[in-house]
Design an enzyme around this catalytic site. Structure first.
Site, PDB file in Angstrom:
ATOM      1  N   PHE A 124       0.862  -1.179   0.000  1.00 51.15           N
ATOM      2  CA  PHE A 124       0.000   0.000   0.000  1.00 51.15           C
ATOM      3  C   PHE A 124       0.898   1.228   0.000  1.00 51.15           C
ATOM      4  CE2 PHE A 124      -4.596   0.928   1.186  1.00 51.15           C
ATOM      5  CZ  PHE A 124      -5.140  -0.108   0.447  1.00 51.15           C
ATOM      6  N   GLN A 237      -7.956  14.504   4.194  1.00 53.33           N
ATOM      7  CA  GLN A 237      -7.333  13.725   3.116  1.00 53.33           C
ATOM      8  C   GLN A 237      -8.268  13.578   1.915  1.00 53.33           C
ATOM      9  OE1 GLN A 237      -6.548   9.229   3.395  1.00 53.33           O
ATOM     10  NE2 GLN A 237      -4.507  10.123   3.489  1.00 53.33           N
ATOM     11  N   HIS A 239      -8.594  11.377  -1.150  1.00 55.11           N
ATOM     12  CA  HIS A 239      -8.070  10.121  -1.712  1.00 55.11           C
ATOM     13  C   HIS A 239      -7.920  10.333  -3.206  1.00 55.11           C
ATOM     14  CE1 HIS A 239      -7.731   5.910  -2.776  1.00 55.11           C
ATOM     15  NE2 HIS A 239      -7.731   5.577  -1.503  1.00 55.11           N
ATOM     16  N   LEU A 253     -15.367   5.331  -3.571  1.00 54.17           N
ATOM     17  CA  LEU A 253     -13.942   4.995  -3.520  1.00 54.17           C
ATOM     18  C   LEU A 253     -13.526   3.888  -4.486  1.00 54.17           C
ATOM     19  CD1 LEU A 253     -11.487   5.930  -1.754  1.00 54.17           C
ATOM     20  CD2 LEU A 253     -11.661   3.698  -0.702  1.00 54.17           C
ATOM     21  N   GLU A 256      -7.269   1.770  -2.794  1.00 51.50           N
ATOM     22  CA  GLU A 256      -5.827   1.831  -3.064  1.00 51.50           C
ATOM     23  C   GLU A 256      -5.261   0.432  -3.334  1.00 51.50           C
ATOM     24  OE1 GLU A 256      -3.886   4.520  -0.422  1.00 51.50           O
ATOM     25  OE2 GLU A 256      -1.961   3.507  -0.630  1.00 51.50           O
ATOM     26  N   ARG A 287      -0.923   9.295  -0.481  1.00 50.98           N
ATOM     27  CA  ARG A 287      -2.187   9.733  -1.081  1.00 50.98           C
ATOM     28  C   ARG A 287      -2.188  11.216  -1.437  1.00 50.98           C
ATOM     29  NH1 ARG A 287      -6.465   6.334   2.674  1.00 50.98           N
ATOM     30  NH2 ARG A 287      -6.020   4.370   1.632  1.00 50.98           N
ATOM     31  N   HIS A 352     -11.961  12.014   1.659  1.00 48.09           N
ATOM     32  CA  HIS A 352     -11.940  10.637   2.137  1.00 48.09           C
ATOM     33  C   HIS A 352     -11.795  10.483   3.640  1.00 48.09           C
ATOM     34  CE1 HIS A 352     -11.276   6.362   1.862  1.00 48.09           C
ATOM     35  NE2 HIS A 352     -10.073   6.459   2.401  1.00 48.09           N
ATOM     36  N   ARG A 387      -2.607  10.561   6.490  1.00 50.11           N
ATOM     37  CA  ARG A 387      -2.703   9.155   6.926  1.00 50.11           C
ATOM     38  C   ARG A 387      -2.273   8.211   5.818  1.00 50.11           C
ATOM     39  NH1 ARG A 387      -6.531   4.905   6.384  1.00 50.11           N
ATOM     40  NH2 ARG A 387      -7.977   6.233   5.232  1.00 50.11           N
TER      41      ARG A 387
HETATM   42  C1  LIG Z   1     -14.692   3.343   0.943  1.00 49.92           C
HETATM   43  C2  LIG Z   1     -13.702   3.403   2.062  1.00 49.92           C
HETATM   44  C3  LIG Z   1     -12.714   2.456   2.145  1.00 49.92           C
HETATM   45  C4  LIG Z   1     -11.789   2.504   3.183  1.00 49.92           C
HETATM   46  N1  LIG Z   1     -10.826   1.532   3.259  1.00 49.92           N
HETATM   47  C5  LIG Z   1      -9.945   1.547   4.291  1.00 49.92           C
HETATM   48  C6  LIG Z   1      -8.963   0.511   4.411  1.00 49.92           C
HETATM   49  O1  LIG Z   1      -8.909  -0.411   3.621  1.00 49.92           O
HETATM   50  N2  LIG Z   1      -8.106   0.578   5.441  1.00 49.92           N
HETATM   51  C7  LIG Z   1      -8.131   1.583   6.373  1.00 49.92           C
HETATM   52  O2  LIG Z   1      -7.316   1.571   7.284  1.00 49.92           O
HETATM   53  N3  LIG Z   1      -9.068   2.564   6.278  1.00 49.92           N
HETATM   54  C8  LIG Z   1      -9.977   2.564   5.289  1.00 49.92           C
HETATM   55  N4  LIG Z   1     -10.927   3.552   5.191  1.00 49.92           N
HETATM   56  C9  LIG Z   1     -11.069   4.495   6.317  1.00 49.92           C
HETATM   57  C10 LIG Z   1     -11.786   3.804   7.459  1.00 49.92           C
HETATM   58  O3  LIG Z   1     -12.774   2.946   6.944  1.00 49.92           O
HETATM   59  C11 LIG Z   1     -12.473   4.800   8.409  1.00 49.92           C
HETATM   60  O4  LIG Z   1     -11.563   5.799   8.773  1.00 49.92           O
HETATM   61  C12 LIG Z   1     -12.913   4.074   9.669  1.00 49.92           C
HETATM   62  O5  LIG Z   1     -13.725   2.980   9.333  1.00 49.92           O
HETATM   63  C13 LIG Z   1     -13.642   4.975  10.653  1.00 49.92           C
HETATM   64  O6  LIG Z   1     -14.068   4.157  11.708  1.00 49.92           O
HETATM   65  P1  LIG Z   1     -14.693   4.753  13.037  1.00 49.92           P
HETATM   66  O7  LIG Z   1     -14.958   3.592  13.935  1.00 49.92           O
HETATM   67  O8  LIG Z   1     -13.842   5.834  13.556  1.00 49.92           O
HETATM   68  O9  LIG Z   1     -16.052   5.415  12.569  1.00 49.92           O
HETATM   69  P2  LIG Z   1     -17.230   4.893  11.607  1.00 49.92           P
HETATM   70  O10 LIG Z   1     -17.010   3.532  11.082  1.00 49.92           O
HETATM   71  O11 LIG Z   1     -17.459   6.010  10.662  1.00 49.92           O
HETATM   72  O12 LIG Z   1     -18.450   4.784  12.592  1.00 49.92           O
HETATM   73  C14 LIG Z   1     -19.045   5.917  13.152  1.00 49.92           C
HETATM   74  C15 LIG Z   1     -20.227   5.465  13.969  1.00 49.92           C
HETATM   75  O13 LIG Z   1     -20.731   6.595  14.673  1.00 49.92           O
HETATM   76  C16 LIG Z   1     -22.129   6.685  14.497  1.00 49.92           C
HETATM   77  N5  LIG Z   1     -22.527   8.073  14.695  1.00 49.92           N
HETATM   78  C17 LIG Z   1     -22.088   9.178  14.057  1.00 49.92           C
HETATM   79  N6  LIG Z   1     -22.669  10.274  14.560  1.00 49.92           N
HETATM   80  C18 LIG Z   1     -23.497   9.834  15.554  1.00 49.92           C
HETATM   81  C19 LIG Z   1     -24.386  10.489  16.446  1.00 49.92           C
HETATM   82  N7  LIG Z   1     -24.557  11.809  16.453  1.00 49.92           N
HETATM   83  N8  LIG Z   1     -25.101   9.725  17.311  1.00 49.92           N
HETATM   84  C20 LIG Z   1     -24.980   8.384  17.330  1.00 49.92           C
HETATM   85  N9  LIG Z   1     -24.139   7.725  16.509  1.00 49.92           N
HETATM   86  C21 LIG Z   1     -23.411   8.449  15.640  1.00 49.92           C
HETATM   87  C22 LIG Z   1     -22.365   6.121  13.120  1.00 49.92           C
HETATM   88  O14 LIG Z   1     -23.701   5.744  12.942  1.00 49.92           O
HETATM   89  C23 LIG Z   1     -21.393   4.939  13.151  1.00 49.92           C
HETATM   90  O15 LIG Z   1     -21.979   3.865  13.840  1.00 49.92           O
HETATM   91  C24 LIG Z   1     -11.845   3.534   4.148  1.00 49.92           C
HETATM   92  C25 LIG Z   1     -12.833   4.502   4.043  1.00 49.92           C
HETATM   93  C26 LIG Z   1     -13.753   4.448   2.998  1.00 49.92           C
HETATM   94  C27 LIG Z   1     -14.779   5.499   2.887  1.00 49.92           C
END
Ligand SMILES: Cc1cc2nc3c(=O)[nH]c(=O)nc-3n(C[C@H](O)[C@H](O)[C@H](O)COP(=O)(O)OP(=O)(O)OC[C@H]3O[C@@H](n4cnc5c(N)ncnc54)[C@H](O)[C@@H]3O)c2cc1C
Length: 576
Positions: A124, A237, A239, A253, A256, A287, A352, A387
């Site tokens: 990556f 960021q 992407h 997306l 990568e 990125r 992203h 990142r």
């Molecule tokens: C298409 C895509 C592919 C990706 N691929 C990768 C990868 O391969 N490797 C990597 O390291 N990263 C990747 N990323 C980045 C990574 O997926 C995210 O940064 C990460 O999943 C964020 O996780 P999190 O637990 O912080 O939040 P999230 O998974 O965004 O979860 C947030 C949670 O908070 C809840 N929430 C939000 N606001 C409120 C509120 N006011 N009240 C109650 N609940 C709320 C939502 O409903 C959700 O349940 C990717 C991102 C995308 C978009």
């Protein structure tokens, strides 16, 4: 005066806001501490944004490249973040990710394998070695499934489709949260001794984004409004590879992993243009650099028909592409009628990931407010100015665990705080106000204009003039959102839900624009046309911190980047 007995009320030791990877991992750890734990999520359990993660989890397991080690991962992360990362977070992250991945495997995650049965790792951008543990290009799905099963089995309670709109305090310490059920609009009070914010990112403030609908910066705003600090908000960021065509899927997306598996970028002249921008790493450059390269090619007239570049993996055998990138194969076939085993994909930058967020302590994920913790994309520090791919999923596991541990310990030592009625009454009044207005514009119009401002003025390339205009426009949008009107009732009403989301998006957008205006240099994901170079003497030594002043206005200050111990400086300086 409000009578709290009017509300549905729940009491827990630890309340986790967010059911993505960070929230679920935190919940598991808080449960392991013996705490009673609730997870609240505005989407369905299993549907949090993490489920979309594709490429993999970065962890120096050295299964494929045996020379890999935590030290190299640490060095890559610090260099990728342009050295303004919280070094201790980067160290913990690099040291602990392999254990967190192994743990996930023990809990049932089925990773792709090497021929000898170890977890397979892929290349990556910005990672020296093949480091990303993956499940095809559906790693997030497997991660969420595993964590969810584990948490349910251990016994957390889940409140889904419930949006938190305010943190409740007893003096300065956390005492609970107030929210509403999305389905019926009824209010709910959660009492808790400790709260973990794991609400993810802010991508929905831009029109072209890979982010899901949930990513509206709620957690950062809740923490900011409660008095916590936000760190390095200028680093957003973009992407390099989102879909650019057809318009309905713009921004979606293109992982990568396509480049990790050998994908080649070309402009409309067929030139492999990364040779010009980063001849050493080519497509596997970081990125920020790849996104700027595509943007520059397009701006200079060498872009594809729909304003992007071509990403080609068709030189690999079709079966290989379908096995390694099944989601990409289907995504392009179904949404764009492109067979990626035969044709190139048309791609361009998409908003992203948010490197900035809630300022936390490296060891405990504690914010500046007692009883408030944050992890995952909502928190900041690990990634610095940029990142590396794969470092988010490992971030969720490492710091989700630490946040859950610290929140559980905090709850064990502290009593439940008292919640006075006025906080709830104020939140209720504010959220219901759009129903009472006889006239006013639609929140959708304000959202569209906010996205235009952020796309045109606070995008990949920034200038003083654009940022000043953006701040003036955001001020006008704040006034507009205070006057929006919503139609209908509180029964599942997305227009009404958008009003509070808009307030969050406006708060984080202002924080991004203010921090971007202050940082008079280019670094990582923050590119200033008027300050194209990095300034190691001044800005290489400081982070931006945003907080809410006593007058309710946003205040910005600079704090020194924490000095690294000598042995870590040596690791970073090694010429590798
Ligand atoms: C298409 C895509 C592919 C990706 N691929 C990768 C990868 O391969 N490797 C990597 O390291 N990263 C990747 N990323 C980045 C990574 O997926 C995210 O940064 C990460 O999943 C964020 O996780 P999190 O637990 O912080 O939040 P999230 O998974 O965004 O979860 C947030 C949670 O908070 C809840 N929430 C939000 N606001 C409120 C509120 N006011 N009240 C109650 N609940 C709320 C939502 O409903 C959700 O349940 C990717 C991102 C995308 C978009």
């Amino acid at each position: 005066m409000t009578d709290q007995s009017r509300y549905e009320t729940h009491e827990y030791d630890v309340l986790i806001i967010g059911a993505g990877g960070a929230g679920l991992r935190a919940a598991i750890e808080a449960l392991a501490q013996g705490a009673r734990v609730a997870v609240v999520s505005k989407s369905l359990l299993g549907k949090a944004h993490t489920v979309m993660a594709e490429g993999g989890i970065a962890a120096a397991m050295a299964n494929v490249d045996q020379a890999d080690s935590w030290k190299t991962h640490f060095r890559d992360t610090m260099r990728g973040g342009k050295m303004i990362n919280n070094w201790r977070m980067a160290q913990l992250h690099a040291q602990e990710s392999p254990d967190r991945v192994r743990e996930l495997e023990q809990w049932g995650a089925l990773f792709d394998r090497t021929s000898s049965g170890d977890i397979l790792q892929r290349a990556f951008g910005g990672h020296t070695f093949k480091r990303l543990c993956h499940v095809g290009d559906r790693t997030g799905l497997e991660m969420i499934r595993t964590l969810q099963d584990r948490g349910v089995q251990m016994g957390f309670d889940v409140f889904m489709e419930c949006t938190i709109i305010r943190l409740l305090k007893d003096g300065n310490r956390m005492a609970g949260a107030f929210g509403y059920w999305r389905e019926n609009g009824r209010f709910v009070v959660f009492k808790a001794k400790a709260i973990v914010i794991a609400t993810g990112g802010i991508g929905k403030a831009w029109p072209i984004t890979s982010n899901s609908w949930e990513c509206t910066g709620d957690g950062m705003t809740l923490a900011y409004e409660a008095g916590a600090d936000l760190l390095d908000m200028e680093f957003v960021q973009f992407h390099p590879t989102g879909m650019v065509w057809p318009p309905g899927v713009q921004g979606l997306l293109v992982t990568e992993a396509v480049r990790g598996e050998g994908g080649i970028l070309r402009n409309k002249l067929g030139e492999r243009f990364m040779e010009k921008y980063d001849p050493k790493r080519m497509e596997l450059s970081t990125r920020d650099l790849v996104a700027r390269s595509i943007y520059t090619e397009v701006k200079e007239g060498r872009g594809s028909e729909h304003g992007g570049a071509f990403l080609d993996i068709s030189h690999k055998p079709p079966e290989y592409v379908k096995t390694k990138l099944p989601s990409m194969y289907h995504q392009f076939k179904e949404l764009a009628d492109v067979d990626i085993t035969k044709q190139p994909m048309e791609v361009g930058p998409t908003c992203h990931y948010m490197m900035g967020g809630i300022l936390v302590d490296a060891e405990t994920s504690a914010s500046s407010l007692p009883g408030l913790f944050a992890a995952g994309e909502a928190a900041a520090g690990l990634h610095g100015a940029n990142r590396l791919g794969g470092n988010s999923l490992s971030d969720l596991l490492v710091f989700g665990r630490l946040a859950g541990q610290a929140a559980g310990a905090h709850a064990a030592k502290n009593s439940q705080g008292a919640i006075d009625d006025s906080q709830i009454a104020e939140a209720e009044r504010a959220i219901l106000a759009p129903f009472d207005r006889g006239e006013g514009e639609s929140p959708y119009a304000v959202h569209r204009d906010l996205q235009k401002v952020m796309q045109n003025l606070v995008g990949i390339f920034r200038t003083e003039e654009d940022l000043a205009t953006a701040l003036a426009e955001l001020e006008k949008l704040k006034q507009r959102v205070a006057c929006v009107r919503v139609e209908g009732s509180r029964l599942f009403n997305p227009g009404w839900h958008l009003v509070r989301d808009l307030q969050s998006m406006l708060t984080v957008s202002e924080a991004v624009a203010r921090s971007a205006q202050a940082r008079k240099e280019s670094r990582g994901a923050h590119s200033r046309i008027d300050f194209p170079n990095s300034d190691e003497r001044v800005w290489g030594k400081q982070n931006n911190v945003i907080s809410r002043g006593a007058d309710g206005c946003m205040k910005l200050r600079q704090v020194p980047v924490k000095d690294m111990p000598a042995e870590l400086k040596e690791i970073v300086a090694e010429d590798k």
